[in-house]
Design a protein around this motif. Sequence first.
Motif, mmCIF file in Angstrom:
data_model
loop_
_atom_site.group_PDB
_atom_site.id
_atom_site.type_symbol
_atom_site.label_atom_id
_atom_site.label_comp_id
_atom_site.label_asym_id
_atom_site.label_seq_id
_atom_site.Cartn_x
_atom_site.Cartn_y
_atom_site.Cartn_z
ATOM 1 N N ALA A 1 0.763 -1.203 0.072
ATOM 2 C CA ALA A 1 -0.024 0.060 -0.032
ATOM 3 C C ALA A 1 0.847 1.338 0.050
ATOM 4 O O ALA A 1 2.013 1.303 0.733
ATOM 5 C CB ALA A 1 -0.936 0.131 1.171
ATOM 6 N N VAL A 2 0.424 2.254 -0.816
ATOM 7 C CA VAL A 2 1.402 3.338 -0.901
ATOM 8 C C VAL A 2 0.447 4.609 -0.346
ATOM 9 O O VAL A 2 -0.809 4.767 -0.727
ATOM 10 C CB VAL A 2 1.627 3.498 -2.066
ATOM 11 N N MET A 3 1.315 5.570 0.302
ATOM 12 C CA MET A 3 0.588 6.862 0.800
ATOM 13 C C MET A 3 1.716 7.925 0.931
ATOM 14 O O MET A 3 2.804 7.654 0.641
ATOM 15 C CB MET A 3 0.326 6.502 2.248
ATOM 16 N N GLN A 4 1.324 9.300 0.928
ATOM 17 C CA GLN A 4 1.959 10.306 0.945
ATOM 18 C C GLN A 4 1.327 11.455 1.717
ATOM 19 O O GLN A 4 0.124 11.371 2.122
ATOM 20 C CB GLN A 4 2.275 10.854 -0.369
ATOM 21 N N VAL A 5 2.218 12.453 2.454
ATOM 22 C CA VAL A 5 1.780 13.474 3.054
ATOM 23 C C VAL A 5 2.221 14.767 2.326
ATOM 24 O O VAL A 5 3.421 14.549 1.692
ATOM 25 C CB VAL A 5 2.173 13.360 4.451
ATOM 26 N N SER A 6 1.621 15.734 2.351
ATOM 27 C CA SER A 6 1.848 16.907 1.574
ATOM 28 C C SER A 6 1.782 18.206 2.608
ATOM 29 O O SER A 6 0.930 18.005 3.432
ATOM 30 C CB SER A 6 1.209 17.393 0.382
ATOM 31 N N GLY A 7 2.881 19.130 2.649
ATOM 32 C CA GLY A 7 2.639 20.410 3.308
ATOM 33 C C GLY A 7 1.691 21.420 2.716
ATOM 34 O O GLY A 7 0.957 22.004 3.232
ATOM 35 N N GLY A 8 1.293 21.171 1.438
ATOM 36 C CA GLY A 8 0.542 21.968 0.674
ATOM 37 C C GLY A 8 -1.024 21.272 0.384
ATOM 38 O O GLY A 8 -1.363 20.623 0.720
ATOM 39 N N SER A 9 -1.238 21.671 -0.925
ATOM 40 C CA SER A 9 -2.688 21.107 -1.522
ATOM 41 C C SER A 9 -2.276 19.757 -1.967
ATOM 42 O O SER A 9 -1.271 19.245 -1.913
ATOM 43 C CB SER A 9 -3.301 21.930 -2.617
ATOM 44 N N GLN A 10 -3.285 19.092 -2.137
ATOM 45 C CA GLN A 10 -3.398 17.647 -2.198
ATOM 46 C C GLN A 10 -2.525 17.432 -3.749
ATOM 47 O O GLN A 10 -2.989 17.818 -4.466
ATOM 48 C CB GLN A 10 -4.838 16.825 -2.513
ATOM 49 N N SER A 11 -1.611 16.405 -3.550
ATOM 50 C CA SER A 11 -1.216 15.993 -4.890
ATOM 51 C C SER A 11 -0.813 14.321 -4.799
ATOM 52 O O SER A 11 -0.922 13.783 -3.901
ATOM 53 C CB SER A 11 0.587 16.506 -4.933
ATOM 54 N N PHE A 12 -0.441 13.882 -5.853
ATOM 55 C CA PHE A 12 -0.102 12.404 -5.824
ATOM 56 C C PHE A 12 1.176 12.035 -6.775
ATOM 57 O O PHE A 12 1.406 10.733 -7.312
ATOM 58 C CB PHE A 12 -1.371 11.634 -6.961
ATOM 59 N N ASN A 13 2.166 13.128 -6.769
ATOM 60 C CA ASN A 13 3.495 12.752 -7.233
ATOM 61 C C ASN A 13 4.139 11.603 -6.716
ATOM 62 O O ASN A 13 4.644 10.649 -7.187
ATOM 63 C CB ASN A 13 4.402 14.040 -7.243
ATOM 64 N N ALA A 14 4.167 11.660 -5.228
ATOM 65 C CA ALA A 14 5.030 10.663 -4.537
ATOM 66 C C ALA A 14 4.342 9.145 -4.605
ATOM 67 O O ALA A 14 4.991 8.138 -4.748
ATOM 68 C CB ALA A 14 5.058 11.048 -3.085
ATOM 69 N N VAL A 15 2.868 9.283 -4.397
ATOM 70 C CA VAL A 15 2.258 7.658 -4.547
ATOM 71 C C VAL A 15 2.381 7.219 -5.929
ATOM 72 O O VAL A 15 2.628 6.054 -5.993
ATOM 73 C CB VAL A 15 0.851 8.103 -3.963
ATOM 74 N N ASN A 16 2.451 8.178 -6.904
ATOM 75 C CA ASN A 16 2.317 7.584 -8.365
ATOM 76 C C ASN A 16 4.024 7.019 -8.460
ATOM 77 O O ASN A 16 3.985 6.018 -9.190
ATOM 78 C CB ASN A 16 2.434 8.604 -9.341
ATOM 79 N N GLN A 17 5.069 7.803 -7.923
ATOM 80 C CA GLN A 17 6.345 7.170 -8.043
ATOM 81 C C GLN A 17 6.353 5.976 -7.234
ATOM 82 O O GLN A 17 7.156 5.201 -7.665
ATOM 83 C CB GLN A 17 7.331 8.208 -7.551
ATOM 84 N N LEU A 18 5.982 5.864 -6.058
ATOM 85 C CA LEU A 18 6.122 4.776 -5.059
ATOM 86 C C LEU A 18 5.368 3.509 -5.847
ATOM 87 O O LEU A 18 5.677 2.431 -5.740
ATOM 88 C CB LEU A 18 5.103 5.003 -3.739
ATOM 89 N N ARG A 19 4.270 3.741 -6.496
ATOM 90 C CA ARG A 19 3.509 2.784 -7.451
ATOM 91 C C ARG A 19 4.473 2.225 -8.251
ATOM 92 O O ARG A 19 4.658 0.793 -8.935
ATOM 93 C CB ARG A 19 2.276 3.262 -8.020
ATOM 94 N N VAL A 20 5.331 2.906 -9.235
ATOM 95 C CA VAL A 20 6.235 2.681 -10.235
ATOM 96 C C VAL A 20 7.511 1.669 -9.312
ATOM 97 O O VAL A 20 7.579 0.478 -10.101
ATOM 98 C CB VAL A 20 7.016 3.819 -10.844
ATOM 99 N N LEU A 21 7.757 1.878 -8.482
ATOM 100 C CA LEU A 21 8.627 1.225 -7.562
ATOM 101 C C LEU A 21 8.058 -0.178 -7.235
ATOM 102 O O LEU A 21 8.743 -1.301 -7.362
ATOM 103 C CB LEU A 21 9.201 1.981 -6.278
ATOM 104 N N GLY A 22 6.817 -0.129 -6.648
ATOM 105 C CA GLY A 22 6.468 -1.263 -6.108
ATOM 106 C C GLY A 22 6.229 -2.273 -7.571
ATOM 107 O O GLY A 22 6.500 -3.546 -7.311
ATOM 108 N N ARG A 23 5.720 -1.779 -8.561
ATOM 109 C CA ARG A 23 5.865 -2.899 -9.800
ATOM 110 C C ARG A 23 6.977 -3.364 -10.031
ATOM 111 O O ARG A 23 7.280 -4.382 -10.360
ATOM 112 C CB ARG A 23 5.217 -1.956 -10.933
#
Length: 237
Positions: free
Chosen positions: A135-157
Motif C-alpha cells: 500500500a502506498v501513501m504520501q503526506v504533503s505540506g500544501g494542497s493535495q498531490s499524487f506525485n509521490a504515490v505515483n512514483q511509489l507505485r512505479v517502484l512497487g511494480r
Amino acid sequence: MPADCPNILETAFEVPGFDRLSAAPVSHKPRILLLYGSLRARSFSRFAIEEAARLLEAFGAETRIFNPAGLPLPDDAPADHIKVSELRELSAWSEGQVWCSPERHGAMTAIMKAQIDWIPLAIGAVRPTQGKTLAVMQVSGGSQSFNAVNQLRVLGRWMRMITIPNQSSVARAYEQFDDNGRMKPSPYYDRIVDIAEELIKFTLLTRGHSAYLTDRYSERKEHATALHERLSLQQAT
C-alpha cells in the motif's frame, strides 16, 4: 503446446489452473512492514505510518515499523551494515508492506528512495519483495498531490509487488495531526482505514499463493535452458 506459438519452449509452458491455488491455510497473523520517508522529530509521514500500524493491528495484523535513522546511502556501506541488515531481514519477514513518503520538490524523499534501493530484487535465490502486497501513501505540506504515490507505485511494480488499488494522499498534513501525533477525524483518516482494511484483504488472499502467482514462463525457460547446458557440459566431459 499451442500450434500458433512455435517459439514457445514446451517444457517450460504451463496452462494456469485453479488446482494450483489449493494452498495450505496460513494460520499466523499477516506480517506487515511499514516504511516512512522523513527523519524530522515531528514527521507527518511517520505519524501516518503509526496510524496505519494501529489500524492494521486492529484488523488482525502483526506490524513492524523500520526507523530509517542511521541507514547509509545506497552503495556507501557494505550490505552487512547493521541498518541495511535490519531492513532486509524485515522485508524478508513481511508478507505485505506500507510505504509513506512526504512529497518534496514534487517527488518522494531521498530517505524513502534509499530504503527501497537497499532492498534488491534478488539476494541469491531469494526475492525479498516479489509477490508481497503493498500500500502506498504520501503526506504533503500544501494542497493535495499524487506525485509521490505515483512514483511509489512505479517502484512497487519494479519490485514485483502486488500494489493494492487504494492509496492515500494527506494534504496540509500539519493540520491533520494533533500535538501528540495522532491523526484527527477526517476523510483523510477514513481513507487510511480503507487502505489498512484493503491491504489485509489482499494479503490474506494472496500470501499463500504468491509463489504460484509469480511463477513465470521466462524464468522457467531460463532455468530449463541452464539445466540443459549443464547436463550437456557434463556429458561432454
